[in-house]
Design a protein around this motif. Sequence first.
Motif, PDB file in Angstrom:
ATOM      1  N   LEU A   1     -15.733   6.328  13.178  1.00  0.00           N
ATOM      2  CA  LEU A   1     -15.222   5.110  12.551  1.00  0.00           C
ATOM      3  C   LEU A   1     -14.937   4.029  13.595  1.00  0.00           C
ATOM      4  O   LEU A   1     -15.118   2.839  13.338  1.00  0.00           O
TER       5      LEU A   1
ATOM      6  N   GLU B   1     -14.803  15.268   6.490  1.00  0.00           N
ATOM      7  CA  GLU B   1     -14.026  14.429   5.563  1.00  0.00           C
ATOM      8  C   GLU B   1     -14.991  13.645   4.682  1.00  0.00           C
ATOM      9  O   GLU B   1     -15.280  12.474   4.953  1.00  0.00           O
TER      10      GLU B   1
ATOM     11  N   ASP C   1     -17.363  11.894  -7.106  1.00  0.00           N
ATOM     12  CA  ASP C   1     -16.290  10.948  -7.468  1.00  0.00           C
ATOM     13  C   ASP C   1     -16.603   9.549  -6.951  1.00  0.00           C
ATOM     14  O   ASP C   1     -16.478   8.554  -7.662  1.00  0.00           O
ATOM     15  N   LEU C   2     -16.995   9.509  -5.687  1.00  0.00           N
ATOM     16  CA  LEU C   2     -17.274   8.217  -5.052  1.00  0.00           C
ATOM     17  C   LEU C   2     -18.456   7.530  -5.723  1.00  0.00           C
ATOM     18  O   LEU C   2     -18.460   6.314  -5.941  1.00  0.00           O
TER      19      LEU C   2
ATOM     20  N   GLU D   1     -17.393   6.035  -8.958  1.00  0.00           N
ATOM     21  CA  GLU D   1     -16.561   4.858  -8.706  1.00  0.00           C
ATOM     22  C   GLU D   1     -17.436   3.658  -8.335  1.00  0.00           C
ATOM     23  O   GLU D   1     -17.275   2.558  -8.871  1.00  0.00           O
ATOM     24  N   LEU D   2     -18.371   3.892  -7.423  1.00  0.00           N
ATOM     25  CA  LEU D   2     -19.220   2.793  -6.952  1.00  0.00           C
ATOM     26  C   LEU D   2     -20.214   2.363  -8.027  1.00  0.00           C
ATOM     27  O   LEU D   2     -20.518   1.179  -8.169  1.00  0.00           O
TER      28      LEU D   2
ATOM     29  N   GLY E   1     -17.075   6.877   2.042  1.00  0.00           N
ATOM     30  CA  GLY E   1     -16.469   5.653   1.516  1.00  0.00           C
ATOM     31  C   GLY E   1     -16.322   4.585   2.584  1.00  0.00           C
ATOM     32  O   GLY E   1     -16.610   3.413   2.350  1.00  0.00           O
ATOM     33  N   SER E   2     -15.888   4.994   3.773  1.00  0.00           N
ATOM     34  CA  SER E   2     -15.678   4.009   4.838  1.00  0.00           C
ATOM     35  C   SER E   2     -16.998   3.367   5.260  1.00  0.00           C
ATOM     36  O   SER E   2     -17.084   2.144   5.437  1.00  0.00           O
ATOM     37  N   LEU E   3     -18.027   4.181   5.429  1.00  0.00           N
ATOM     38  CA  LEU E   3     -19.307   3.619   5.859  1.00  0.00           C
ATOM     39  C   LEU E   3     -19.898   2.739   4.757  1.00  0.00           C
ATOM     40  O   LEU E   3     -20.504   1.701   5.030  1.00  0.00           O
ATOM     41  N   THR E   4     -19.692   3.139   3.515  1.00  0.00           N
ATOM     42  CA  THR E   4     -20.160   2.313   2.396  1.00  0.00           C
ATOM     43  C   THR E   4     -19.454   0.963   2.412  1.00  0.00           C
ATOM     44  O   THR E   4     -20.096  -0.096   2.319  1.00  0.00           O
ATOM     45  N   ASN E   5     -18.146   1.014   2.543  1.00  0.00           N
ATOM     46  CA  ASN E   5     -17.382  -0.241   2.555  1.00  0.00           C
ATOM     47  C   ASN E   5     -17.790  -1.124   3.731  1.00  0.00           C
ATOM     48  O   ASN E   5     -17.873  -2.348   3.604  1.00  0.00           O
ATOM     49  N   ALA E   6     -18.024  -0.491   4.883  1.00  0.00           N
ATOM     50  CA  ALA E   6     -18.384  -1.268   6.066  1.00  0.00           C
ATOM     51  C   ALA E   6     -19.677  -2.041   5.841  1.00  0.00           C
ATOM     52  O   ALA E   6     -19.750  -3.248   6.093  1.00  0.00           O
TER      53      ALA E   6
ATOM     54  N   ARG F   1     -15.101  12.227   1.626  1.00  0.00           N
ATOM     55  CA  ARG F   1     -14.780  10.974   0.946  1.00  0.00           C
ATOM     56  C   ARG F   1     -14.497   9.857   1.944  1.00  0.00           C
ATOM     57  O   ARG F   1     -14.946   8.733   1.779  1.00  0.00           O
ATOM     58  N   ARG F   2     -13.750  10.200   2.978  1.00  0.00           N
ATOM     59  CA  ARG F   2     -13.376   9.169   3.952  1.00  0.00           C
ATOM     60  C   ARG F   2     -14.620   8.633   4.676  1.00  0.00           C
ATOM     61  O   ARG F   2     -14.769   7.421   4.842  1.00  0.00           O
TER      62      ARG F   2
END
Lengths: 401, 528
Positions: free
Chosen positions: A198, A154, A69-70, A73-74, A160-165, A156-157
């Motif tokens: 995180l 987790e 999914d991620l 989306e990306l 996704g979080s590391l990608t966004n960071a 997705r979390r």
Amino acid sequence: MEEVIPFHRSLAAQRGRLNAKFAAARHAHPALDPAVVLEHLGAVVGPIVSAVAAIRPAAADATLDALFDLSLELMGEGVLGRPATGDRGRCNDCEVGLRRPDPADEKPVLSRAKDRLRDGCSGFEPPSLEARRAAVAEVWGTLLPALPAHIAAEPRRVAGSLTNALYNLASTPGARPAVWLATMRTVGPDCPDVAALLKLGQVAAWLAGLAHYRAAALALCRELAPDLACGALGISTDDQGPTTDEASLDVILDRLAADPWLLPQAAALARPAGTPALKLATRAGAFRGFGGVFLAPPTVTWADGQFYVRDGDAWWLLSADLFGATLLRADAPIKPASRAPDAPFRVSQAAEIVCGPHRAAFPELIAVSSWAADAKTLVVTSPLSHAVYLFAVMSERVCCG
Amino acid sequence: MPITDIFRHISQAPTNPAAKAAPRAFDVADLYRGPASDLEPVEAAAGPLDEKLRQAYFWIVNSAIISPHYDIEYNESAPAASFTFGDTKAKVSLPSGQSYSSYVLLPLLNFALRRRCLLVGGPGRGKTSIAILMGILAGYSLREVRRGMQHGQPQMTVADLFGNPLPADLVNAQRMEDVRVAWRSWLAMRVKIIDEYNRIPTRTQSALLTVMADNYAEMFDQVIELPEAAWYLTANDDAGGGTYQVIEALRDRIDVVVRALAFNNRFLGDLLYRIEEGIKPEEVVPAGIIFTEAEIERMHREILAVTLAPELRRRVEFFAGQFEFLEGAAEQLDYRTKDTAKLAGADVHLLLAGETGKDRLKDLGQQTRNGLSVRSLMTVLLFAKAVAYLRGTRAVALEDLRQIIPFVLHDKLAPDPDAPFFEAPGNAIYRVDRIGWIRKLFDLSCAEYDRLNLDRDDPVAALGDEFARGLEGLGEAEVRARLVKIERLLADWSRGRKLYGPLVDDILKLKYLHQRYTNYLRWLTWKK
């Protein structure tokens, strides 16, 4: 015949759903290339799922589902997957690309900070889309496979979080995504859970140049286990002076909070190393045409314990320390002042900076349009430059190019 | 964002943007916000949930239910443009504010409020699909939702609906309470779907009523308490086309009626794509719009905290006051209601026609055969708060009331098709268009309210406010002065004023105030 690995079994088990998801995503993003998605699945998602399956087989299906999914989306957003051109991009600090990590990135933070100081990097080149895409690819290619336990917990979390960071770091002029990536690769696997991972990421982001996170990151260091905090700060357990026991870490953090120009390792020493001297610590900002933020040479002011920079009608909040300097858009300060009451800095008529017993002249002071200071930092602007110059009394040699 | 995602993408927040000043503060958590969305575990989300509710709305209208209608229109000032078409002057306005499709909006509000929604419309219009989506939004898997859905059929028994006693207990039990019941799992779900409820036999409908109304089920002296749930009932034809007549009490429990809107054939391409690619929207609901039980609970509390200004409440009072009054139903004013006539088996229309002296076109009460129940008024207020909440405001606006009232009162206000209003030129259409008729009623009521200048000059409201400040320490002289004020007002009104519903409410309110002051005065006198 190719060996059937857990990743293949997960793919087979969810084939119908994943195909429907891809069809739905492609309806929205017609540019999604099935070949690129398949390549990404095999080369990038597969190793992560396999790493997760190796430690927790039951989590493989959920991991594949979340990462699929991620990924869509990306890829739909154009920040993941094979780039459209052959150019793999170059990050603003030339540190992140689709290359193997430089061994230098694995150095402790003290060495990295010294390197930065020695190299005198201003780091305000504009970040490009390719650089961001390369940063995201680096997270998926090298960081996520190194964190299977956290991904399994987790998917997705964490992904996704590391990608966004890293995406945000790659989007920030002057930040050093590779430093963040190196910290996460070396210290991240030791984090006991996702929450700690995180928090570590937030601390590492400060050390990688997001100076506006400084106060929050120092607070987070106190919440992390001492070995993780020391690992992030680059304080090795066998260094001289206070190291990893909690009380000592508190002292180090107090010292760091008091002086933004202090190296963590220097803060760990009982006595300051080296001779303090007045230095040009760093400079921040550039002309917008060259990828900076300012349309005109800026001026600086001080209010509410923070530095504000303006060029005409627009205001920016300037945050700076040894690890970097950032400019964030802000409202106009309510009660601007020229300096904090306890600021020891003066800019003399003879274009000299005076700070207690320290006195020095710099070429940047030939023409001064404004200056502001707090207890540890002097910020000077010039009508001849679109940058702001930050001076401080420091123990280490500073060279700002 | 490059392209609007159709199936997996949730509309990016804010979905209803408003101008905001550039924030000075920053948050270290911003590090983890970026192109990858929906990362926080749902428990961690602490902010208001209206944004998530809007995202759910937009995902459904953009990706799941093809409902390109904006029949609930909001305008920021005047509509951007209006056009009329055909000889019947069909008016099309291009709203200047964020507008909504009732077919998706109302089931979603029902989900947030945990009330009871009836979806009506012909077969194949997506009634069941939207109900299933609501189940998935509540965190259930598609399989759970499908298994939990009850399909009405003429042979449906109470045991089919609730469960069965354990066979071993039936043999061995000495007392009724020893018989354990294997309750059906759907009873414990937070979204309950009854498909084709008007095909359920009457006796089973009565059992269903206890669950819908009181949240418990009973069999063999065993009682199961059930959680608060959002109900979705579907009916192909709600006007008596079902196998069984729906019992009145069950109909009355339905809070909002949603009509399936017609499919716009210009969107056939979207259907074709779904067929070709095997896409079922209910299978690809994004995780970011799924609500936990705690979130639904919190959202409900947040909705209740939305305010309704006294000025708007007065308009609702004025509107609701139009319908119950029936001048020829009794001698005493308190009993002059349509309910009195109904209980006596009298024909309300005949009694309405027998009235004289009033403008029968102007009297809105002439248009209905009944008045509004307390339950329906509470539902109006709740749904008005919910729609304001979904729009991102924390206070109900007049337009919220205007848009929501027709759907809540759809089955509550029974029109009198022989009323003079429907005979007037251009009004015949309202015999068929229930939504348009109720909205017209509200508009007419508001116009009358404005004409009477009640926002600025409402003596009853002023007297009510005066009384609401309390009787503590009030002297005899002041009480007598207030009594005189009330009597003078009543005397003034009694000279030549025609009796309309809202005036009756005002008169009875004055009578109430007079009685309270009289009792207080007696007590004061006794105390002396």
